[in-house]
Design a protein around this motif. Sequence first.
Motif, PDB file in Angstrom:
ATOM      1  N   HIS A   1       0.853  -1.183   0.000  1.00  0.00           N
ATOM      2  CA  HIS A   1       0.000   0.000   0.000  1.00  0.00           C
ATOM      3  C   HIS A   1       0.892   1.236   0.000  1.00  0.00           C
ATOM      4  O   HIS A   1       2.107   1.140   0.177  1.00  0.00           O
ATOM      5  CB  HIS A   1      -0.932   0.005   1.217  1.00  0.00           C
ATOM      6  N   ALA A   2       0.292   2.402  -0.232  1.00  0.00           N
ATOM      7  CA  ALA A   2       1.023   3.668  -0.206  1.00  0.00           C
ATOM      8  C   ALA A   2       0.469   4.538   0.918  1.00  0.00           C
ATOM      9  O   ALA A   2      -0.692   4.394   1.320  1.00  0.00           O
ATOM     10  CB  ALA A   2       0.903   4.384  -1.553  1.00  0.00           C
ATOM     11  N   GLU A   3       1.318   5.440   1.421  1.00  0.00           N
ATOM     12  CA  GLU A   3       0.922   6.322   2.512  1.00  0.00           C
ATOM     13  C   GLU A   3       1.311   7.763   2.193  1.00  0.00           C
ATOM     14  O   GLU A   3       2.356   7.999   1.579  1.00  0.00           O
ATOM     15  CB  GLU A   3       1.586   5.904   3.829  1.00  0.00           C
ATOM     16  N   PRO A   4       0.502   8.723   2.622  1.00  0.00           N
ATOM     17  CA  PRO A   4       0.881  10.135   2.419  1.00  0.00           C
ATOM     18  C   PRO A   4       2.162  10.489   3.157  1.00  0.00           C
ATOM     19  O   PRO A   4       2.956  11.315   2.677  1.00  0.00           O
ATOM     20  CB  PRO A   4      -0.319  10.901   2.994  1.00  0.00           C
ATOM     21  N   GLU A   5       2.379   9.859   4.322  1.00  0.00           N
ATOM     22  CA  GLU A   5       3.567  10.180   5.129  1.00  0.00           C
ATOM     23  C   GLU A   5       4.867   9.763   4.453  1.00  0.00           C
ATOM     24  O   GLU A   5       5.931  10.282   4.792  1.00  0.00           O
ATOM     25  CB  GLU A   5       3.470   9.511   6.502  1.00  0.00           C
ATOM     26  N   THR A   6       4.800   8.809   3.521  1.00  0.00           N
ATOM     27  CA  THR A   6       6.002   8.371   2.814  1.00  0.00           C
ATOM     28  C   THR A   6       6.160   9.081   1.472  1.00  0.00           C
ATOM     29  O   THR A   6       6.984   8.663   0.648  1.00  0.00           O
ATOM     30  CB  THR A   6       5.966   6.850   2.584  1.00  0.00           C
ATOM     31  N   GLY A   7       5.359  10.127   1.253  1.00  0.00           N
ATOM     32  CA  GLY A   7       5.416  10.819  -0.024  1.00  0.00           C
ATOM     33  C   GLY A   7       4.801  10.027  -1.158  1.00  0.00           C
ATOM     34  O   GLY A   7       5.119  10.257  -2.326  1.00  0.00           O
ATOM     35  N   GLY A   8       3.906   9.109  -0.816  1.00  0.00           N
ATOM     36  CA  GLY A   8       3.291   8.270  -1.842  1.00  0.00           C
ATOM     37  C   GLY A   8       4.102   7.056  -2.204  1.00  0.00           C
ATOM     38  O   GLY A   8       3.719   6.303  -3.111  1.00  0.00           O
TER      39      GLY A   8
ATOM     40  N   SER B   1       7.455  -4.543   8.522  1.00  0.00           N
ATOM     41  CA  SER B   1       7.117  -3.579   7.470  1.00  0.00           C
ATOM     42  C   SER B   1       8.367  -2.850   7.003  1.00  0.00           C
ATOM     43  O   SER B   1       9.297  -2.639   7.785  1.00  0.00           O
ATOM     44  CB  SER B   1       6.084  -2.556   7.978  1.00  0.00           C
ATOM     45  N   TRP B   2       8.356  -2.461   5.718  1.00  0.00           N
ATOM     46  CA  TRP B   2       9.464  -1.725   5.123  1.00  0.00           C
ATOM     47  C   TRP B   2       8.901  -0.519   4.372  1.00  0.00           C
ATOM     48  O   TRP B   2       7.946  -0.650   3.588  1.00  0.00           O
ATOM     49  CB  TRP B   2      10.241  -2.588   4.129  1.00  0.00           C
ATOM     50  N   ASP B   3       9.484   0.653   4.586  1.00  0.00           N
ATOM     51  CA  ASP B   3       9.192   1.823   3.757  1.00  0.00           C
ATOM     52  C   ASP B   3      10.125   1.773   2.553  1.00  0.00           C
ATOM     53  O   ASP B   3      11.327   2.015   2.676  1.00  0.00           O
ATOM     54  CB  ASP B   3       9.412   3.118   4.545  1.00  0.00           C
ATOM     55  N   THR B   4       9.581   1.454   1.385  1.00  0.00           N
ATOM     56  CA  THR B   4      10.420   1.270   0.205  1.00  0.00           C
ATOM     57  C   THR B   4      10.636   2.607  -0.507  1.00  0.00           C
ATOM     58  O   THR B   4       9.848   3.550  -0.341  1.00  0.00           O
ATOM     59  CB  THR B   4       9.787   0.274  -0.775  1.00  0.00           C
ATOM     60  N   PRO B   5      11.659   2.708  -1.341  1.00  0.00           N
ATOM     61  CA  PRO B   5      11.873   3.925  -2.144  1.00  0.00           C
ATOM     62  C   PRO B   5      11.072   3.928  -3.444  1.00  0.00           C
ATOM     63  O   PRO B   5      11.203   4.860  -4.234  1.00  0.00           O
ATOM     64  CB  PRO B   5      13.378   3.882  -2.424  1.00  0.00           C
ATOM     65  N   CYS B   6      10.250   2.895  -3.674  1.00  0.00           N
ATOM     66  CA  CYS B   6       9.506   2.785  -4.934  1.00  0.00           C
ATOM     67  C   CYS B   6       8.249   3.657  -4.876  1.00  0.00           C
ATOM     68  O   CYS B   6       7.407   3.501  -3.992  1.00  0.00           O
ATOM     69  CB  CYS B   6       9.117   1.331  -5.194  1.00  0.00           C
ATOM     70  N   SER B   7       8.118   4.554  -5.829  1.00  0.00           N
ATOM     71  CA  SER B   7       7.006   5.499  -5.856  1.00  0.00           C
ATOM     72  C   SER B   7       5.754   4.851  -6.448  1.00  0.00           C
ATOM     73  O   SER B   7       5.832   3.991  -7.328  1.00  0.00           O
ATOM     74  CB  SER B   7       7.379   6.732  -6.679  1.00  0.00           C
ATOM     75  N   SER B   8       4.593   5.292  -5.940  1.00  0.00           N
ATOM     76  CA  SER B   8       3.323   4.842  -6.512  1.00  0.00           C
ATOM     77  C   SER B   8       2.907   5.702  -7.709  1.00  0.00           C
ATOM     78  O   SER B   8       1.946   5.368  -8.404  1.00  0.00           O
ATOM     79  CB  SER B   8       2.220   4.881  -5.447  1.00  0.00           C
ATOM     80  N   ARG B   9       3.620   6.780  -7.949  1.00  0.00           N
ATOM     81  CA  ARG B   9       3.292   7.668  -9.068  1.00  0.00           C
ATOM     82  C   ARG B   9       3.570   6.957 -10.396  1.00  0.00           C
ATOM     83  O   ARG B   9       4.649   6.381 -10.590  1.00  0.00           O
ATOM     84  CB  ARG B   9       4.107   8.953  -8.979  1.00  0.00           C
ATOM     85  N   ASP B  10       2.602   6.977 -11.292  1.00  0.00           N
ATOM     86  CA  ASP B  10       2.664   6.306 -12.606  1.00  0.00           C
ATOM     87  C   ASP B  10       2.808   4.794 -12.484  1.00  0.00           C
ATOM     88  O   ASP B  10       3.119   4.125 -13.474  1.00  0.00           O
ATOM     89  CB  ASP B  10       3.809   6.868 -13.461  1.00  0.00           C
ATOM     90  N   ALA B  11       2.570   4.243 -11.287  1.00  0.00           N
ATOM     91  CA  ALA B  11       2.581   2.788 -11.126  1.00  0.00           C
ATOM     92  C   ALA B  11       1.179   2.250 -11.403  1.00  0.00           C
ATOM     93  O   ALA B  11       0.177   2.904 -11.106  1.00  0.00           O
ATOM     94  CB  ALA B  11       3.025   2.415  -9.718  1.00  0.00           C
TER      95      ALA B  11
END
Length: 397
Positions: free
Chosen positions: A281-288, A305-315
């Motif tokens: 899932h994506a979160e606003p706190e992680t910048g999406g 849980s891991w906060d990944t560097p992979c963006s949800s933008r254009d995914a």
Amino acid sequence: MVALQVHFLLVPSLMSIMGAAQYVMQDAALLSYIDQRFLSLERRLEKCSQDLLEYVDEFRELSKAALTHLARLSTDKAELKGEVENLLTRVERAQRDIDYFGSLTDSNACVEVHEDLLEQQLLEEAEEKKRLKLMLNASCDHMLAGIRSLKVVKKTGGKHGSWMKDPGKKHAKIYLLSGSVNNVILEFANIMAFMENNQTLKARRVPLPVPWEGTGHVIYQGFLFYHRHGSLNEIVKFHLQRRNVADQMLLPGAGRIPAYQLSPETKIDLALDEQGLWALHAEPETGGNIVLTKINPVAMVVEHSWDTPCSSRDAEAAFMACNTLHVVYNSPSGGSSRIQCVYDVLGALNAPTNPGLHFPKRQGGHSSVHYNPKERQLFAWGDGSQIIYKLHTEKKV
């Protein structure tokens, strides 16, 4: 003389007749009065009956409103619980960061790292990696090197949906979940039965007590795991044979924004690989950026849980394979799908990496992409088509 006698005889008769007529008129008046009283009573009874019916209708509406309010309170309670758990998780993360930064400064506020503290920190990181490797069974040693080919198995259903096998079972059953909101699963004996023209007539229909939301569901070891429609972040575990809800859980932080920008109907995407069940899932706190969570499918609890560097933008989708997150990107107008962000939770790939792996011979988007660890293939849903992608893997360096 005779006339006088007749007169005396008629007078009493006339008097008697007039008296009788008077009594008749009195009786008629009494009957009229009684009739009017009865009519008045009937009107009053009818009004009481109407008032009673109105009171009953008002009570029913009040009962419906009370039940609706109670259901809303139950949903709010679940969401509040999820938010509290999310807050506690972030407080724990913040506390760890505070402890870490505090360990980097001595009592004189010098910017020097004490050797003992540094050594302790390295030991803790090594222990954490060791624990994660044991939990994830680090015998998984292959990595995705390319997508070899695709096979369009069938075209059925609308733009959104998912289809899959159960990698935890020996049977070859195919499961079709059409639509982003639905409560009926179609089960086929095998892929040949699914490919037939009248396939829906041969399918076993499995109704769900509550519908799913999005396309991020998985079937594992005889259970369907899915995001419950209408909830913020509730994951339901449904027994396919017994047809009942076996368990459920809340995924902290999830459900507020889509997991992928190009698939806004999916807020929680569940995934399977060689190590079991995951949630994306994506979160606003992680910048999406995408948050990756390992779930214990038996106890229905979060393991890590891991906060990944992979963006949800254009995914548009993502999948797990061998402890590694693979995010699929595309253009908003629909083009060539490609994997542009890969994140290995054990750090074996020096993540994040950008392999730039393109999906072959196809223009358009994907509503869902699921990895089958048993067959090492991708089961995808693209613009109403059910597709299988064969993968090329290599040993991790």
